[in-house]
Design a protein around this motif. Structure first.
Motif: not given
Length: 109
Positions: A24-32
């Protein structure tokens, strides 16, 4: 298994209850706590004979996503994590990642 980040991404590699390895990958500024930007299932694990390097490999279309953890040996042992994305034409991008201590709320997700 792995939770890491850099200035641009947060990446999580985990093993599901059925044994499947997930990326799983989140592009910042998204959080977990938000939905990830990319989820890849059916990963495989490759481990070096000395067990000092582990690769988590995920295929998606013409792309291969690899999260590599290298543990140096010796008195000043340290861990290095890299994210590499490559395609069938062998074009690749590599990012140095930092280990991220899982937040307490993650155990409930």
């Amino acid at each position: 298994m792995i939770l890491c980040h850099n200035a641009d991404y947060t990446v999580r590699v985990d093993e599901l209850c059925d044994g499947q390895i997930r990326y799983q990958c989140w592009h910042k500024p998204k959080t977990l706590l938000e939905p990830p930007n990319l989820v890849l299932d059916n990963g495989c694990i490759r481990q070096s004979p000395k067990k000092d390097k582990t690769e988590y490999v995920f295929a998606w279309d013409e792309w291969v996503y690899t999260v590599e953890r290298i543990v140096s040996r010796g008195k000043f042992a340290s861990t290095h994590i890299f994210l590499e994305v490559s395609n069938t034409e062998n074009q690749r991008s590599t990012w140095k990642m930092e280990d991220l201590t899982p937040p307490k709320y993650l155990q409930f997700l």
